[in-house]
Design an enzyme around this catalytic site. Structure first.
Site, PDB file in Angstrom:
ATOM      1  N   ASP A  34     -58.070  -3.689 -30.307  1.00  4.93           N
ATOM      2  CA  ASP A  34     -59.055  -3.984 -29.264  1.00  4.93           C
ATOM      3  C   ASP A  34     -60.407  -4.405 -29.826  1.00  4.93           C
ATOM      4  OD1 ASP A  34     -59.505  -4.304 -26.531  1.00  4.93           O
ATOM      5  OD2 ASP A  34     -60.545  -2.387 -26.382  1.00  4.93           O
ATOM      6  N   ASP A  35     -60.421  -4.959 -31.033  1.00  5.34           N
ATOM      7  CA  ASP A  35     -61.680  -5.498 -31.559  1.00  5.34           C
ATOM      8  C   ASP A  35     -61.955  -6.902 -31.031  1.00  5.34           C
ATOM      9  OD1 ASP A  35     -62.428  -3.293 -32.958  1.00  5.34           O
ATOM     10  OD2 ASP A  35     -61.742  -3.996 -34.912  1.00  5.34           O
ATOM     11  N   GLY A  36     -60.937  -7.524 -30.401  1.00  2.00           N
ATOM     12  CA  GLY A  36     -61.150  -8.844 -29.798  1.00  2.00           C
ATOM     13  C   GLY A  36     -60.589 -10.002 -30.587  1.00  2.00           C
ATOM     14  N   LYS A  37     -59.556  -9.759 -31.413  1.00  2.00           N
ATOM     15  CA  LYS A  37     -58.994 -10.831 -32.242  1.00  2.00           C
ATOM     16  C   LYS A  37     -58.367 -11.937 -31.392  1.00  2.00           C
ATOM     17  CE  LYS A  37     -56.360  -7.908 -34.312  1.00  2.00           C
ATOM     18  NZ  LYS A  37     -56.894  -6.769 -33.538  1.00  2.00           N
ATOM     19  N   LYS A 166     -68.531  -8.271 -29.812  1.00  2.00           N
ATOM     20  CA  LYS A 166     -68.979  -7.455 -28.673  1.00  2.00           C
ATOM     21  C   LYS A 166     -70.452  -7.040 -28.807  1.00  2.00           C
ATOM     22  CE  LYS A 166     -64.279  -5.795 -27.877  1.00  2.00           C
ATOM     23  NZ  LYS A 166     -63.405  -4.673 -27.504  1.00  2.00           N
ATOM     24  N   ASP A 168     -72.699  -8.126 -27.035  1.00  5.70           N
ATOM     25  CA  ASP A 168     -73.243  -7.967 -25.686  1.00  5.70           C
ATOM     26  C   ASP A 168     -73.206  -6.510 -25.231  1.00  5.70           C
ATOM     27  OD1 ASP A 168     -70.425  -8.558 -25.908  1.00  5.70           O
ATOM     28  OD2 ASP A 168     -70.320  -8.444 -23.714  1.00  5.70           O
ATOM     29  N   GLY A 468     -21.768  18.839 -50.773  1.00  6.47           N
ATOM     30  CA  GLY A 468     -21.591  19.614 -49.554  1.00  6.47           C
ATOM     31  C   GLY A 468     -22.829  20.448 -49.315  1.00  6.47           C
ATOM     32  N   SER A 475     -19.952  25.347 -55.768  1.00  2.63           N
ATOM     33  CA  SER A 475     -20.037  25.959 -57.100  1.00  2.63           C
ATOM     34  C   SER A 475     -18.823  26.831 -57.385  1.00  2.63           C
ATOM     35  CB  SER A 475     -21.324  26.784 -57.215  1.00  2.63           C
ATOM     36  OG  SER A 475     -22.462  25.949 -57.100  1.00  2.63           O
ATOM     37  N   SER A 542     -26.660  17.161 -53.134  1.00  6.01           N
ATOM     38  CA  SER A 542     -26.831  15.692 -53.125  1.00  6.01           C
ATOM     39  C   SER A 542     -26.710  15.154 -51.706  1.00  6.01           C
ATOM     40  CB  SER A 542     -25.846  15.003 -54.065  1.00  6.01           C
ATOM     41  OG  SER A 542     -24.543  15.525 -53.955  1.00  6.01           O
TER      42      SER A 542
END
Length: 635
Positions: A34-37, A166, A168, A468, A475, A542
């Protein structure tokens, strides 16, 4: 009538000639949400008369429908084409737009400001000559501003416009603009050198300082945005970079023709030039430059061509044809700056796909040397990289490739990283340099081979990989199997997960990144034991399929045997001999597989043991019978 037609044809030809002679500036707009790009780009298109009447009518109708600007035109709707963009009032995808003035042609990339879409912003910046960094005058310089500034300069952009939008909404206050300008100027000293920065106060919505000087900001004496874009000098680096053509395909329509096709990424080539094919380093001479429209005497960056050579040299897709006197380097290990683009953290030790030019190779990323804090450019210690993090890492490839440092040639010095399973783009990188050790370390030839060692033991080497969840019985069954193998005179070694963490891997925890490194180290040790002719039994949770497949690829074909000890979570938790599940449920153990960390069961293991139906001795016997049947116990 004929004279009128001739005049029209002459006018059209003259117009086209003027258009061709205009220089082309590629630029990107970036900033926070919303920076105005999009509004800025829409206003540029509107003021430069690049909107047709039907487009203007549709824009006015859409503006009334969306209602974001009352009765006024919402210029952002010109470039926010996706439905989701219009609904949310943000830019998601990269939108490219062409426009032209009397002095110059332009291609602008409107890129997202939201952190989630930083990867799209980097895509737009990769081909730009200039970057417009938008700043909301009410918010000033924020983290996203610094991140975008760092990324665009990292990508080689040296011309920046700090567009303080902006104005203004802050009553056109010059002190607000001066404070933002000073803060960014101080920050820019930490970025790459030789930057050209032009700060411009503006209101994109109202058109102030866009095309004409603002009546509201007479205190500003600099150029308007369009004036600056029309007059800024271009620095076509691809023309000064050495000739590079990554081979896309070998063009051989018949036995009489053999050419190498691709798009020239930098430099130029002429018929008669000496070129070198990398990484083979074979040289030849260009005999023809073939295009769809006919042969050319010379071609330069951006042109798609087919080169024919005087000699038959071994060149294929992924190789680079280069200037013989300034050829790229060759290595299988690099240091690179990496921008991570995935919501899943980078896992050091995991294998990813690396795409550079027209070649795709398998790459392993090592733990970051450091992460760069975009707020102050300081180097922070890091074990991994998260979404939008930028860090310096080393990479190891499965094979040597031809490359350039990014500062020498942008196209052949940059790459993207892909997930092996989904093919999603998860990162991008810029090569700093090849590692010297890649040239200085070589395989030592040994007189006693792995086959000699296996013959001495009268057995085939094997890596029996037990996987597993905790409590599945890995083990216990692995231990029983080793006893059975030992009793019949077989040479074995058992690597158990807990035992290894007392020594080799005692520095690792249980995060996803540490689990990946745990398995990578164990895999390398298992390979050495396999080379020694042993039957190596590996018993590790694993949990990730990618690491088990990595271990498989390390071994000789047919020597990796995946044994899935298949036990339901409820059964394993019911056993809980070590009390680990109880602690994990109580929140005392984090990243515990099956509880708050995932386990990915094997899809196609060589052996599957269902411990709800098979006891320990029967399981060991089942594995032993399989090994005997496959010939591992005889040689």
């Amino acid at each position: 009538m004929r004279l009128t037609d001739e005049l029209i044809t002459t006018d059209i030809a003259a117009y086209l000639t003027r258009q061709e002679e205009k220089s082309l500036l590629r630029f990107i707009t970036c900033g926070s949400v919303d920076d105005g790009k999009s509004t800025l780009i829409g206003r540029l298109l509107y003021d430069s008369k690049m909107i047709f009447e039907d487009q203007l009518a549709a824009l006015e109708a859409d503006s009334r429908k969306m209602g974001t600007q009352g009765e006024n035109i919402d210029f952002a709707l010109l470039v926010d084409g996706l439905a989701a963009e219009r609904e949310q009032g943000i830019t998601i995808d990269v939108a490219y737009r062409f426009f032209s003035t009397d002095k110059r042609k332009f291609i602008v990339a409107d890129t997202p400001g939201h952190e989630q879409y930083t990867r799209n912003m980097a895509t737009g910046a990769s081909t730009a000559d200039l970057a417009i960094l938008l700043v909301d005058a009410r918010k000033g310089i924020i983290t996203q501003t610094r991140r975008h500034a760092f990324i665009v300069t990292l990508l080689g952009i040296r011309k920046l416009v700090l567009a303080v939008n902006k104005m203004d909404l802050v009553d056109w206050d010059p002190e607000v603009f001066d404070a933002i300008d000073a803060e960014f100027y101080n920050f820019s000293h930490q970025l790459a050198g030789d930057l050209e920065i032009q700060a411009i106060p503006l209101s994109a919505l109202n058109g102030d300082n866009m095309l004409l000087p603002s009546e509201q900001m007479k205190w500003y004496n600099g150029p308007t945005l369009l004036q600056h874009l029309e007059s800024v000098s271009l620095d076509p680096k691809h023309r000064t970079e050495p000739f590079r053509l990554p081979v896309q395909w070998v063009n051989r329509p018949d036995s009489e023709f053999r050419g190498f096709s691709g798009t020239i990424t930098s430099g130029a080539v002429k018929v008669g030039d000496r070129i070198r094919s990398m990484p083979s380093a074979r040289e030849s001479e260009v005999t023809r430059i073939v295009t769809y429209d006919g042969d050319l005497p010379e071609a330069s960056a951006g042109q798609a061509v087919t080169l024919t050579l005087a000699d038959e040299i071994d060149t294929s897709r992924g190789d680079i044809l280069a200037c013989a006197t300034a050829s790229p380097e060759v290595s299988d290990q690099f240091q690179a700056h990496i921008l991570w683009m995935s919501e899943a953290d980078m896992l050091p030790g995991r294998r990813y796909l690396m795409r550079i030019g027209t070649q795709t190779v398998t790459a392993t990323i090592n733990a970051p040397k450091y992460r760069i804090d975009v707020n102050d450019m300081q180097h922070r210690p890091a074990r991994t990289l998260g979404l939008n993090d930028i860090g310096v890492c080393t990479l190891s490839l499965e094979q040597p490739i031809a490359y350039d440092p990014f500062t020498a040639a942008r196209k052949t010095g940059s790459f993207i990283l892909l997930d092996r399973n989904t093919n999603d783009t998860i990162g991008m990188g810029l090569i700093d340099f090849g590692l010297r050790r890649a040239d200085n370390i070589h395989w030592q030839t040994l007189d006693i081979s792995r086959d000699d060692l296996a013959d001495l033991k009268s057995q085939r080497p094997a890596v029996l990989w037990f996987t597993g969840i905790s409590g599945s019985g890995k083990s216990t069954i692995a231990n029983a199997l080793q006893r059975r193998l030992h009793s019949v005179g077989k040479h074995t070694f058992l690597m158990d997960g807990d035992n290894v963490r007392h020594g080799l891997n005692r520095d690792l925890g249980f995060t996803d990144a540490d689990r990946v490194e745990n398995i990578r180290r164990v895999s390398e040790v298992a390979k050495l034991m396999s080379d020694a002719g042993l039957i190596t039994i590996v018993s590790f949770i694993s949990p990730f399929e990618a690491e088990r497949q990595m271990a498989r690829r390390l071994m000789q074909a047919g020597e990796f045997v995946e044994i899935f000890i298949d036990t339901p979570l409820a059964v394993a938790e019911g056993r809980d001999v070590k009390g680990l599940y109880r602690k994990a449920r109580a929140g005392e153990i984090l990243n515990f597989t099956g509880i708050n960390s995932p386990y990915e069961p094997p899809a196609f293991p060589e052996i599957r043991i269902d411990t709800t139906r098979t006891d320990i001795d029967a399981a060991a016997g089942q594995i032993l019978d399989w090994l005997s049947e496959k010939g591992f116990l005889d040689r």
